[in-house]
Scaffold this motif. Structure first.
Motif, PDB file in Angstrom:
ATOM      1  N   ILE A  88       8.407  -1.381  -6.570  1.00 54.76           N
ATOM      2  CA  ILE A  88       9.308  -1.231  -5.419  1.00 54.76           C
ATOM      3  C   ILE A  88       9.171   0.163  -4.829  1.00 54.76           C
ATOM      4  O   ILE A  88       9.117   0.335  -3.608  1.00 54.76           O
ATOM      5  CB  ILE A  88      10.764  -1.523  -5.824  1.00 54.76           C
ATOM      6  N   GLN A  89       9.101   1.177  -5.697  1.00 54.97           N
ATOM      7  CA  GLN A  89       8.971   2.563  -5.237  1.00 54.97           C
ATOM      8  C   GLN A  89       7.731   2.743  -4.357  1.00 54.97           C
ATOM      9  O   GLN A  89       7.802   3.337  -3.282  1.00 54.97           O
ATOM     10  CB  GLN A  89       8.906   3.511  -6.432  1.00 54.97           C
ATOM     11  N   VAL A  90       6.585   2.230  -4.805  1.00 52.22           N
ATOM     12  CA  VAL A  90       5.363   2.426  -4.027  1.00 52.22           C
ATOM     13  C   VAL A  90       5.336   1.541  -2.778  1.00 52.22           C
ATOM     14  O   VAL A  90       4.795   1.952  -1.749  1.00 52.22           O
ATOM     15  CB  VAL A  90       4.088   2.229  -4.879  1.00 52.22           C
ATOM     16  N   THR A  91       5.920   0.362  -2.870  1.00 51.72           N
ATOM     17  CA  THR A  91       5.963  -0.508  -1.695  1.00 51.72           C
ATOM     18  C   THR A  91       6.824   0.107  -0.599  1.00 51.72           C
ATOM     19  O   THR A  91       6.448   0.095   0.573  1.00 51.72           O
ATOM     20  CB  THR A  91       6.491  -1.906  -2.068  1.00 51.72           C
ATOM     21  N   VAL A 148      -6.666   2.466   4.931  1.00 55.80           N
ATOM     22  CA  VAL A 148      -5.223   2.567   4.732  1.00 55.80           C
ATOM     23  C   VAL A 148      -4.904   3.074   3.328  1.00 55.80           C
ATOM     24  O   VAL A 148      -4.051   3.954   3.152  1.00 55.80           O
ATOM     25  CB  VAL A 148      -4.534   1.198   4.989  1.00 55.80           C
ATOM     26  N   ILE A 149      -5.597   2.551   2.324  1.00 48.71           N
ATOM     27  CA  ILE A 149      -5.373   2.987   0.946  1.00 48.71           C
ATOM     28  C   ILE A 149      -5.705   4.466   0.802  1.00 48.71           C
ATOM     29  O   ILE A 149      -4.930   5.234   0.214  1.00 48.71           O
ATOM     30  CB  ILE A 149      -6.201   2.140  -0.043  1.00 48.71           C
ATOM     31  N   GLN A 150      -6.837   4.904   1.349  1.00 48.38           N
ATOM     32  CA  GLN A 150      -7.211   6.324   1.281  1.00 48.38           C
ATOM     33  C   GLN A 150      -6.173   7.198   1.969  1.00 48.38           C
ATOM     34  O   GLN A 150      -5.808   8.257   1.465  1.00 48.38           O
ATOM     35  CB  GLN A 150      -8.587   6.538   1.907  1.00 48.38           C
ATOM     36  N   ARG A 151      -5.694   6.745   3.095  1.00 51.98           N
ATOM     37  CA  ARG A 151      -4.686   7.510   3.838  1.00 51.98           C
ATOM     38  C   ARG A 151      -3.381   7.622   3.045  1.00 51.98           C
ATOM     39  O   ARG A 151      -2.762   8.678   2.998  1.00 51.98           O
ATOM     40  CB  ARG A 151      -4.442   6.830   5.182  1.00 51.98           C
ATOM     41  N   PRO A 175       1.342  13.285   1.473  1.00 55.87           N
ATOM     42  CA  PRO A 175       2.232  14.090   0.626  1.00 55.87           C
ATOM     43  C   PRO A 175       3.321  13.221   0.005  1.00 55.87           C
ATOM     44  O   PRO A 175       3.884  12.348   0.666  1.00 55.87           O
ATOM     45  CB  PRO A 175       2.853  15.094   1.600  1.00 55.87           C
ATOM     46  N   GLY A 176       3.577  13.444  -1.272  1.00 55.92           N
ATOM     47  CA  GLY A 176       4.627  12.695  -1.967  1.00 55.92           C
ATOM     48  C   GLY A 176       4.223  11.297  -2.391  1.00 55.92           C
ATOM     49  O   GLY A 176       5.078  10.514  -2.812  1.00 55.92           O
ATOM     50  N   CYS A 177       2.941  10.987  -2.295  1.00 55.07           N
ATOM     51  CA  CYS A 177       2.465   9.645  -2.678  1.00 55.07           C
ATOM     52  C   CYS A 177       2.737   9.409  -4.160  1.00 55.07           C
ATOM     53  O   CYS A 177       2.315  10.194  -5.008  1.00 55.07           O
ATOM     54  CB  CYS A 177       0.977   9.513  -2.387  1.00 55.07           C
ATOM     55  N   PRO A 178       3.428   8.322  -4.497  1.00 54.01           N
ATOM     56  CA  PRO A 178       3.679   8.027  -5.909  1.00 54.01           C
ATOM     57  C   PRO A 178       2.393   7.710  -6.658  1.00 54.01           C
ATOM     58  O   PRO A 178       1.448   7.160  -6.089  1.00 54.01           O
ATOM     59  CB  PRO A 178       4.583   6.781  -5.874  1.00 54.01           C
ATOM     60  N   ASP A 179       2.353   8.065  -7.922  1.00 55.72           N
ATOM     61  CA  ASP A 179       1.215   7.771  -8.776  1.00 55.72           C
ATOM     62  C   ASP A 179       1.190   6.266  -9.043  1.00 55.72           C
ATOM     63  O   ASP A 179       2.157   5.705  -9.551  1.00 55.72           O
ATOM     64  CB  ASP A 179       1.359   8.554 -10.090  1.00 55.72           C
ATOM     65  N   GLN A 202      -4.019  -1.560  -7.558  1.00 58.07           N
ATOM     66  CA  GLN A 202      -2.711  -2.163  -7.276  1.00 58.07           C
ATOM     67  C   GLN A 202      -2.212  -1.757  -5.888  1.00 58.07           C
ATOM     68  O   GLN A 202      -1.515  -2.516  -5.228  1.00 58.07           O
ATOM     69  CB  GLN A 202      -1.710  -1.803  -8.373  1.00 58.07           C
ATOM     70  N   TRP A 203      -2.583  -0.542  -5.423  1.00 51.20           N
ATOM     71  CA  TRP A 203      -2.324  -0.181  -4.028  1.00 51.20           C
ATOM     72  C   TRP A 203      -3.033  -1.189  -3.122  1.00 51.20           C
ATOM     73  O   TRP A 203      -2.466  -1.643  -2.126  1.00 51.20           O
ATOM     74  CB  TRP A 203      -2.838   1.223  -3.712  1.00 51.20           C
ATOM     75  N   ALA A 204      -4.275  -1.520  -3.480  1.00 52.06           N
ATOM     76  CA  ALA A 204      -5.043  -2.486  -2.682  1.00 52.06           C
ATOM     77  C   ALA A 204      -4.325  -3.831  -2.631  1.00 52.06           C
ATOM     78  O   ALA A 204      -4.296  -4.482  -1.580  1.00 52.06           O
ATOM     79  CB  ALA A 204      -6.444  -2.643  -3.260  1.00 52.06           C
TER      80      ALA A 204
END
Length: 117
Positions: free
Chosen positions: A108-111, A28-31, A36-40, A45-47
């Protein structure tokens, strides 16, 4: 009627998504990172988001922003000149409400990117 069927369809979709995440969080993290448009955002922390753990806001702030300037960087050129450069200082910890707002806003943006529902 099972409890799941009584849920709003949007909530059922989120529940299914979370169940899928639990099966293979690394995939899921790799995906997400390849979307496209994935925030930095820091991969660890994604994990935390994918695994339902707390995000380290100190790390988020330190990796993306600087709210302080370190003016100690200077270099002498010969005997007559000195170049001084103001360099952003790496933040190690949240020290003010403004720091917290910046880090939490990024979280919040990445969530919401990961869970747009």
């Amino acid at each position: 009627m099972p409890l799941r069927d009584a849920l709003d369809p949007g909530l059922q979709e989120i529940l299914t998504l979370l169940e899928n995440w639990a099966n293979d969080p690394t995939f899921v993290i790799q995906r997400i990172l390849l979307s496209p448009g994935c925030p930095d955002f820091l991969p660890d922390q994604w994990a935390n988001i994918i695994n339902g753990l707390a995000v380290n806001l100190d790390k988020v702030l330190g990796a993306h922003y600087s709210t302080e300037v370190d003016t100690k960087h200077s270099h002498d050129i010969g005997d007559l000149f000195q170049i001084a450069v103001k360099v952003p200082k790496q933040i190690k910890a949240i020290k003010s409400p403004g720091d917290w707002i910046i880090a939490f806003g990024k979280t919040i943006q990445v969530t919401t990117f990961a869970l747009p529902q």
